[in-house]
Design an enzyme around this catalytic site. Sequence first.
Site, short mmCIF file in Angstrom:
data_model
loop_
_atom_site.label_atom_id
_atom_site.label_comp_id
_atom_site.label_asym_id
_atom_site.label_seq_id
_atom_site.Cartn_x
_atom_site.Cartn_y
_atom_site.Cartn_z
N VAL A 113 0.85 -1.06 -0.25
CA VAL A 113 0.01 0.07 0.08
C VAL A 113 0.70 1.26 0.13
O VAL A 113 0.32 2.27 -0.55
CB VAL A 113 -1.01 -0.13 1.21
CG1 VAL A 113 -0.27 0.22 2.49
CG2 VAL A 113 -1.95 1.05 1.05
N ASP A 114 2.09 1.23 0.50
CA ASP A 114 2.85 2.45 0.48
C ASP A 114 3.59 2.69 -0.63
O ASP A 114 4.60 2.85 -0.87
CB ASP A 114 3.69 2.39 1.75
CG ASP A 114 4.76 1.20 1.60
OD1 ASP A 114 4.05 0.01 1.17
OD2 ASP A 114 6.03 1.34 1.48
N GLU A 159 8.68 -12.17 2.27
CA GLU A 159 9.49 -12.06 0.78
C GLU A 159 10.48 -13.10 0.60
O GLU A 159 10.64 -13.68 -0.49
CB GLU A 159 9.96 -10.61 0.89
CG GLU A 159 10.68 -10.14 -0.53
CD GLU A 159 11.39 -8.78 -0.44
OE1 GLU A 159 10.46 -7.95 -0.85
OE2 GLU A 159 12.37 -8.68 0.27
N HIS A 173 12.88 -6.97 -7.95
CA HIS A 173 12.95 -5.92 -6.82
C HIS A 173 14.03 -4.79 -7.37
O HIS A 173 15.08 -5.31 -7.83
CB HIS A 173 13.74 -6.49 -5.65
CG HIS A 173 13.81 -5.46 -4.46
ND1 HIS A 173 14.32 -4.51 -4.37
CD2 HIS A 173 12.73 -5.59 -3.19
CE1 HIS A 173 14.35 -4.06 -3.15
NE2 HIS A 173 13.27 -4.60 -2.36
C1 UD2 Z 1 9.71 -5.20 1.86
C2 UD2 Z 1 8.70 -5.77 0.59
C3 UD2 Z 1 7.35 -5.84 1.33
C4 UD2 Z 1 7.34 -7.01 2.25
C5 UD2 Z 1 8.36 -6.59 3.38
C6 UD2 Z 1 8.73 -7.92 4.26
C7 UD2 Z 1 8.99 -4.50 -1.60
C8 UD2 Z 1 9.22 -3.30 -2.13
N1 UD2 Z 1 8.64 -4.39 -0.06
O1 UD2 Z 1 8.90 -3.94 2.13
O2 UD2 Z 1 6.46 -6.46 0.41
O3 UD2 Z 1 7.78 -8.28 1.40
O4 UD2 Z 1 9.58 -6.13 2.80
O5 UD2 Z 1 9.13 -7.49 5.45
O6 UD2 Z 1 9.48 -5.50 -1.90
N2 UD2 Z 1 1.93 -3.17 6.59
C9 UD2 Z 1 0.74 -2.49 7.27
N3 UD2 Z 1 1.10 -1.80 8.23
C10 UD2 Z 1 2.29 -1.79 8.86
C11 UD2 Z 1 3.30 -2.76 8.34
C12 UD2 Z 1 2.95 -3.09 7.12
O7 UD2 Z 1 -0.22 -2.45 6.59
O8 UD2 Z 1 2.40 -1.47 9.99
C13 UD2 Z 1 1.49 -3.70 5.30
C14 UD2 Z 1 1.56 -2.58 4.00
O9 UD2 Z 1 0.76 -2.90 3.10
C15 UD2 Z 1 2.81 -2.66 3.73
C16 UD2 Z 1 3.55 -3.99 3.74
O10 UD2 Z 1 2.72 -4.54 4.64
O11 UD2 Z 1 2.92 -2.02 2.28
C17 UD2 Z 1 4.78 -4.35 3.54
O12 UD2 Z 1 5.39 -3.74 4.70
P1 UD2 Z 1 6.56 -2.48 4.55
O13 UD2 Z 1 6.16 -1.72 3.17
O14 UD2 Z 1 6.85 -2.07 5.74
O15 UD2 Z 1 7.60 -3.28 4.32
P2 UD2 Z 1 9.06 -3.07 3.50
O16 UD2 Z 1 9.01 -1.57 3.13
O17 UD2 Z 1 10.31 -3.29 4.30
#
Ligand code: UD2
Length: 311
Positions: A170-171, A261, A191
């Site tokens: 979502v972000d 992931e 990625h």
């Molecule tokens: C990476 C991955 C993500 C996921 C994660 C695993 C990419 C670009 N991103 O992103 O898909 O595999 O690693 O750790 O490949 N969310 C919430 N509330 C929260 C935290 C997370 O709704 O408090 C949901 C939200 O949809 C978010 C997703 O989980 O987009 C992934 O979380 P993230 O964006 O914090 O993970 P990130 O940036 O480390």
Amino acid sequence: MNLFQNVTVFLLVLTGLSITGLIYFGFTSSSIRYKDQNFCLKITKENQENSQLQSPQGLSYKQPIVVRQKNITIATTVFALGKYTQFLKVFLESAEQNYFVGFRVHYYVFTDQPELVPEVKMGEEHNLTVLKVPSSNRWQDISLSRMARLEKLIESRLINEADYVFSLDVDSKFYGHWGVETLGRLVGVIHPGYYLTSREYFTYERRPESQAFIPYSEGDYYYGGAVIGGLVKDVYRLAKTCREQLDIDASKSIEAAWQEESHLNKYFLYNKPSKVLSPEYLWQDQIPHKDRVKILRFSQIIKNYADVRPN
Ligand code: UD2
């Protein structure tokens, strides 16, 4: 007859014979050519008579349509728990400008705060369903529980409601067209941080105790967990398998380096995606894109992890 007269007679006879010979050969060779032509004409005529390509009565049918929109539904799951609800507005508004415009799209928004899901004007045949889920105080649990929720949603609804399904972070924001070119049996995205990296530097899970373990000598790409897609039944198999692997890890108190992931990358190693999308379909706003990708389509917006995550 003197010698001069003899030579003249001889030359006259020779000339006569030569002319006769030329006439004869000219005639026979032209008759061969004629026969050849005749033969060729005959073949062509026979071909034409037998040809299926001829339709003396004409062919009457509707003009074919070059572009026909497929009659398909694309389910799209998106998780917005805790402070991540703030990303929904930009995600949905930009999706409505770019994402499967003209096709049936059904968003399923998983959130712990349904009241914070913004009102976004949906395009024709685009719908949104909000699904309430319990809050969590560990971001890792939110991220990795997506596989189990996706599995359950497919079992209970999508198997009858959709043809394809995408699960998206979502972000993120859509900057460009995202359409049917992304559809396939099983779809992954490279990625943006690793498309030039050799496999031993991929951030795969490297501990053999984890079900997500991939040795340094293996692996095709490092896939982002932010985009998973494909036919409903193929994504179901992926989500179910990853959830089972995550459960085994949990029973051994192991959490893979990058949660679901890491398990996704393991799954794609053995079950190759039928379509691999380029980082155009998963970029990061913080990485300059101009010299690297021509069209930016979907990109993670810049966020301060400490501000948005629950832990
Ligand atoms: C990476 C991955 C993500 C996921 C994660 C695993 C990419 C670009 N991103 O992103 O898909 O595999 O690693 O750790 O490949 N969310 C919430 N509330 C929260 C935290 C997370 O709704 O408090 C949901 C939200 O949809 C978010 C997703 O989980 O987009 C992934 O979380 P993230 O964006 O914090 O993970 P990130 O940036 O480390």
